[in-house]
Write a protein that holds these residues in place. Structure first.
Motif, PDB file in Angstrom:
ATOM      1  N   LYS A 150     -47.461  10.687 -15.317  1.00 54.74           N
ATOM      2  CA  LYS A 150     -47.169  11.968 -14.670  1.00 54.74           C
ATOM      3  C   LYS A 150     -48.476  12.704 -14.324  1.00 54.74           C
ATOM      4  N   LYS A 151     -49.387  12.637 -15.265  1.00 62.70           N
ATOM      5  CA  LYS A 151     -50.677  13.306 -15.085  1.00 62.70           C
ATOM      6  C   LYS A 151     -51.439  12.678 -13.918  1.00 62.70           C
ATOM      7  N   GLU A 152     -51.375  11.352 -13.847  1.00 56.73           N
ATOM      8  CA  GLU A 152     -52.062  10.642 -12.764  1.00 56.73           C
ATOM      9  C   GLU A 152     -51.484  10.994 -11.400  1.00 56.73           C
ATOM     10  N   GLN A 153     -50.160  11.185 -11.357  1.00 60.90           N
ATOM     11  CA  GLN A 153     -49.491  11.465 -10.077  1.00 60.90           C
ATOM     12  C   GLN A 153     -49.527  12.954  -9.735  1.00 60.90           C
ATOM     13  N   GLU A 154     -49.926  13.735 -10.697  1.00 54.62           N
ATOM     14  CA  GLU A 154     -49.876  15.189 -10.514  1.00 54.62           C
ATOM     15  C   GLU A 154     -50.587  15.687  -9.241  1.00 54.62           C
ATOM     16  N   PRO A 155     -51.830  15.222  -8.959  1.00 54.30           N
ATOM     17  CA  PRO A 155     -52.501  15.726  -7.745  1.00 54.30           C
ATOM     18  C   PRO A 155     -51.707  15.427  -6.479  1.00 54.30           C
ATOM     19  N   GLN A 156     -51.122  14.221  -6.436  1.00 54.32           N
ATOM     20  CA  GLN A 156     -50.333  13.847  -5.266  1.00 54.32           C
ATOM     21  C   GLN A 156     -49.084  14.726  -5.142  1.00 54.32           C
ATOM     22  N   ILE A 157     -48.452  14.972  -6.286  1.00 57.32           N
ATOM     23  CA  ILE A 157     -47.259  15.831  -6.299  1.00 57.32           C
ATOM     24  C   ILE A 157     -47.610  17.251  -5.850  1.00 57.32           C
ATOM     25  N   SER A 158     -48.703  17.755  -6.382  1.00 57.92           N
ATOM     26  CA  SER A 158     -49.143  19.107  -6.004  1.00 57.92           C
ATOM     27  C   SER A 158     -49.428  19.195  -4.512  1.00 57.92           C
ATOM     28  N   ALA A 159     -50.084  18.158  -3.990  1.00 58.65           N
ATOM     29  CA  ALA A 159     -50.431  18.159  -2.565  1.00 58.65           C
ATOM     30  C   ALA A 159     -49.161  18.200  -1.718  1.00 58.65           C
ATOM     31  N   LEU A 160     -48.169  17.414  -2.116  1.00 59.64           N
ATOM     32  CA  LEU A 160     -46.913  17.391  -1.365  1.00 59.64           C
ATOM     33  C   LEU A 160     -46.192  18.733  -1.460  1.00 59.64           C
ATOM     34  N   LYS A 161     -46.225  19.316  -2.645  1.00 59.73           N
ATOM     35  CA  LYS A 161     -45.581  20.627  -2.826  1.00 59.73           C
ATOM     36  C   LYS A 161     -46.271  21.694  -1.979  1.00 59.73           C
ATOM     37  N   GLN A 162     -47.589  21.579  -1.917  1.00 59.23           N
ATOM     38  CA  GLN A 162     -48.378  22.500  -1.111  1.00 59.23           C
ATOM     39  C   GLN A 162     -47.993  22.361   0.371  1.00 59.23           C
ATOM     40  N   GLN A 163     -47.865  21.106   0.780  1.00 58.42           N
ATOM     41  CA  GLN A 163     -47.479  20.820   2.162  1.00 58.42           C
ATOM     42  C   GLN A 163     -46.106  21.416   2.467  1.00 58.42           C
ATOM     43  N   LEU A 164     -45.204  21.269   1.520  1.00 60.44           N
ATOM     44  CA  LEU A 164     -43.844  21.805   1.695  1.00 60.44           C
ATOM     45  C   LEU A 164     -43.887  23.330   1.842  1.00 60.44           C
ATOM     46  N   ALA A 165     -44.705  23.957   1.010  1.00 57.28           N
ATOM     47  CA  ALA A 165     -44.817  25.420   1.067  1.00 57.28           C
ATOM     48  C   ALA A 165     -45.336  25.867   2.435  1.00 57.28           C
ATOM     49  N   GLU A 166     -46.274  25.101   2.981  1.00 57.38           N
ATOM     50  CA  GLU A 166     -46.817  25.426   4.306  1.00 57.38           C
ATOM     51  C   GLU A 166     -45.748  25.264   5.383  1.00 57.38           C
ATOM     52  N   LEU A 167     -45.045  24.143   5.322  1.00 57.19           N
ATOM     53  CA  LEU A 167     -44.012  23.848   6.323  1.00 57.19           C
ATOM     54  C   LEU A 167     -42.872  24.857   6.268  1.00 57.19           C
TER      55      LEU A 167
END
Ligand SMILES: [Zn+2]
Length: 232
Positions: A150-167
């Motif tokens: 989970k920790k390893e995937q966290e940056p990728q998850i955060s990036a996607l969430k950030q993208q969603l917030a922008e969209l």
């Protein structure tokens, strides 16, 4: 209220969904969940067995007391047989003795059953207790692996969430709300193409009104499954 923006959102949402589901379907997650359920179940079973063992102990104690009292009374009645002054009294004592014999047999039976159940519980208890430490160790191992992944995937998850917030900024809030409501039922995709005159999600026939809406505003909401339908 362009459906294109919602489609873009959905695409990123799908990537996030895939990533989260990969984490949740990983071996350590599946195994960990099973072990967690086993440990919880074992704890409940052990608690129940403890309670039953207490009840049985009390019951055995009481039955032993009853047994002692009954056998004592039996001995007293036997003396009465010798001392009986007439036939009536003898009959009375004999009747009492017969009753007491039945009572004693019944106590003996109850006692044997209680002792047997106690033995069964003790065996099941020991079996279960023996399995718990290794399950706990395995659970801990799975949990650590899961947290690591989970920790390893966290940056990728955060990036996607950030993208969603922008969209999300380019999407009408009511539309977003309607999307999340369907998505919250674990439905994906929420935005589907029109297939013939049917909803691309649930395949239900669309009304003339709904088809008209797709023509005029670019999309319609399915009356059956509440997905967004657009024309490709
Ligand atoms: Zn539908």
């Amino acid at each position: 209220m362009k459906i294109e923006n919602l489609l873009k959102y959905q695409e990123v949402d799908g990537q996030l969904k895939k990533l989260v589901s990969e984490i949740n379907q990983s071996e350590e997650s599946v195994k960990g969940k099973k072990l967690g359920a086993f440990l919880k179940e074992s704890e409940e079973k052990i608690k129940k067995m403890d309670k039953r063992a207490d009840e049985l102990n009390a019951l055995i104690q009481k039955l032993k007391e009853n047994y002692q009292q009954s056998t004592q009374k039996f001995a007293e009645l036997e003396e009465g047989v010798e001392q009986a002054i007439d036939k009536d009294e003898l009959n009375y004592v004999a009747k009492k003795l017969a009753e007491l014999t039945k009572t004693i047999a019944s106590i003996e039976k109850d006692l044997a059953n209680a002792i047997k159940e106690m033995g069964d519980i003790a065996k099941r208890y020991d079996d279960l207790r023996a399995k718990v430490p290794s399950a706990k160790a395995q659970y801990k191992e799975c949990r650590a692996k899961f947290d690591q992944r989970k920790k390893e995937q966290e940056p990728q998850i955060s990036a996607l969430k950030q993208q969603l917030a922008e969209l999300e900024k380019d999407i009408d809030s009511k539309m977003m709300e309607a999307y999340q409501k369907v998505r919250g039922q674990n439905i994906y995709p929420v935005v589907v193409p029109l297939v013939g005159n049917n909803c691309g999600g649930c395949r239900m026939d669309l009304s003339i009104g709904a088809v008209g809406k797709i023509e005029s505003q670019g999309y319609a909401v399915c009356e059956n499954c509440h997905r967004f339908i657009y024309k490709k």
